[in-house]
Design a protein around this motif. Structure first.
Motif, PDB file in Angstrom:
ATOM      1  N   ARG A  80       6.012 -21.178  12.797  1.00 53.98           N
ATOM      2  CA  ARG A  80       5.421 -20.065  13.550  1.00 53.98           C
ATOM      3  C   ARG A  80       6.284 -19.668  14.746  1.00 53.98           C
ATOM      4  NH1 ARG A  80       0.326 -22.604  12.291  1.00 53.98           N
ATOM      5  NH2 ARG A  80       0.347 -23.708  14.279  1.00 53.98           N
ATOM      6  N   ARG A  81       7.080 -20.610  15.276  1.00 53.90           N
ATOM      7  CA  ARG A  81       7.950 -20.290  16.413  1.00 53.90           C
ATOM      8  C   ARG A  81       9.081 -19.340  16.013  1.00 53.90           C
ATOM      9  NH1 ARG A  81       7.667 -26.209  17.295  1.00 53.90           N
ATOM     10  NH2 ARG A  81       6.148 -26.601  18.945  1.00 53.90           N
ATOM     11  N   LEU A  82       9.356 -19.244  14.715  1.00 45.51           N
ATOM     12  CA  LEU A  82      10.503 -18.451  14.268  1.00 45.51           C
ATOM     13  C   LEU A  82      10.168 -16.990  14.027  1.00 45.51           C
ATOM     14  CD1 LEU A  82      12.103 -21.011  11.774  1.00 45.51           C
ATOM     15  CD2 LEU A  82      12.608 -20.639  14.195  1.00 45.51           C
ATOM     16  N   ASP A  83       8.879 -16.604  14.096  1.00 41.48           N
ATOM     17  CA  ASP A  83       8.489 -15.201  13.980  1.00 41.48           C
ATOM     18  C   ASP A  83       9.122 -14.554  12.749  1.00 41.48           C
ATOM     19  OD1 ASP A  83       7.384 -12.727  14.553  1.00 41.48           O
ATOM     20  OD2 ASP A  83       9.047 -12.120  15.846  1.00 41.48           O
ATOM     21  N   THR A  84       8.830 -15.092  11.580  1.00 46.29           N
ATOM     22  CA  THR A  84       9.495 -14.636  10.366  1.00 46.29           C
ATOM     23  C   THR A  84       8.772 -13.512   9.648  1.00 46.29           C
ATOM     24  OG1 THR A  84       8.355 -16.165   8.897  1.00 46.29           O
ATOM     25  CG2 THR A  84      10.328 -16.984  10.012  1.00 46.29           C
TER      26      THR A  84
END
Length: 375
Positions: free
Chosen positions: A178-182
């Motif tokens: 979720r931290r990678l904003d994919t």
């Protein structure tokens, strides 16, 4: 320089898309200077793959498109990034590859793509390239990228065409993802299709000969090495993956909105240590919980994890060079698979090693091995 019949536009797109393919490593890992990818005279990447027996083959490695709808924060090709965009038609790429192949410059294809349109739109174009090559009687190596979110039917078609496939897991676990904003969903778009591929390629299944690999982006999501090693173990033991690859996050290429990488760790050395830990798991019989980690859950950047394990387990040593089996020999720092195999072969022929010097005359022996051996 080889003669390839293509328009200047095709040549320009090949140059751009082959350069952009360097961010995907899920087909080979260089450990010697002569293994690193190199550019051909017309600006197309040729990527060397080293086999276990030391032979080298060369792949034509390229993206079908770098036009992407996803916004993966770590990726230089993400939507909104200021880069030159282009796309090859499937038939255009197939013709270019066959020209290289018939000229004897490459033996196989590694084909990936950014997500242009929907995942299935992109998979359809990727699969069309492979269909064109198989219809042209190419029976060699084809590695196809599986696009996250692709349908089961598209994945199964790829498995029917490819020698190997890869779907990049990107990071360890949903919270890190979720931290990678994919714009993708971890369980639906990453984990579920990897499990499907694992089931379809399992022993006794229709696509059992097809290999599955994946890649972690190291450092982008603030994950620990402990998390990466634990997930790597699960991928090998649970899904039967052939290889897991690690790619150090390139800070300059990522989004400024991405959270800072934890600490000041040297990401390239961290990548190297993860490959060493992976080798211990795949080749030397180590379990994930045997890999030595620091209090912060990360591998040491200063020393090989095998050597750290040996220093922490004096009760295991010394290893008897004239009696112990391969599993014990491989735990000795400085003894690898080649040396262990040679020692065992010489012992079967009646050789007995009386001293470090005696052993060094028979195998390539690193000095750090000697304190861990008995003769």
């Amino acid at each position: 320089m080889i003669a390839i019949r293509k328009s200047p536009d095709t040549a320009e797109k090949l140059a751009t898309l082959s350069r952009d393919s360097r961010y995907d490593l899920a087909c080979a890992c260089a450990t010697r200077a002569d293994e690193h990818r190199r550019r051909s005279p017309d600006d197309t990447w040729i990527y060397p793959v080293i086999h276990p027996d030391g032979r080298a083959t060369f792949l034509f490695k390229v993206l079908l498109s770098n036009e992407c709808v996803n916004r993966c924060a770590y990726c230089p090709l993400r939507a909104g990034a200021d880069i030159a965009r282009c796309t090859l038609a499937p038939e255009e790429l197939a013709r270019a590859f066959l020209s290289y192949y018939r000229a004897g410059r490459v033996s196989g294809l590694f084909l990936s793509s950014a997500v242009r349109g929907s995942p299935d739109d992109t998979m359809e174009r990727i699969n069309r390239v492979a269909v064109s090559l198989r219809r042209a009687r190419f029976r060699g190596y084809i590695h196809l990228k599986i696009i996250p979110g692709a349908s089961d039917a598209a994945i199964e078609q790829a498995l029917g065409l490819a020698t190997a496939v890869s779907l990049n897991i990107e990071t360890a676990g949903e919270a890190n993802f979720r931290r990678l904003d994919t714009g993708k969903e971890y369980l639906r778009d990453i984990v579920r299709p990897m499990r499907l591929i694992g089931a379809l390629t399992a022993k006794g299944r229709r696509y059992a000969g097809v290999k599955q690999t994946t890649q972690f982006v190291v450092g982008a999501a603030q994950e620990t090495d402990a998390e990466l090693i634990r997930y790597t173990w699960r991928l090998y033991k649970g899904l039967g993956l052939a290889r897991v690859y690690f790619s150090a996050y390139q800070r300059a290429a990522g989004s400024a909105a991405l959270s800072p990488v934890r600490g000041n760790r040297d990401l390239l050395m961290r990548e190297h240590r993860l490959y060493q830990a992976d080798w211990l798991i795949r080749k030397y019989g180590f379990a994930a919980d045997e890999i030595p980690l620091g209090p912060d859950g990360n591998l040491s950047l200063e020393a090989d994890p095998k050597e750290i394990w040996a220093r922490a387990h004096p009760e295991f040593f010394p290893v008897a060079v004239n009696r112990d089996d391969a599993a014990r020999l491989l735990r000795v720092p400085g003894i690898g698979q080649v040396a262990a195999k040679r020692i065992l072969a010489l012992r079967r022929d009646g050789t007995s090693f009386r001293s470090p010097e005696d052993l060094a005359r028979a195998v390539v022996l690193r000095g750090k091995a000697v304190p861990y051996l008995s003769f």
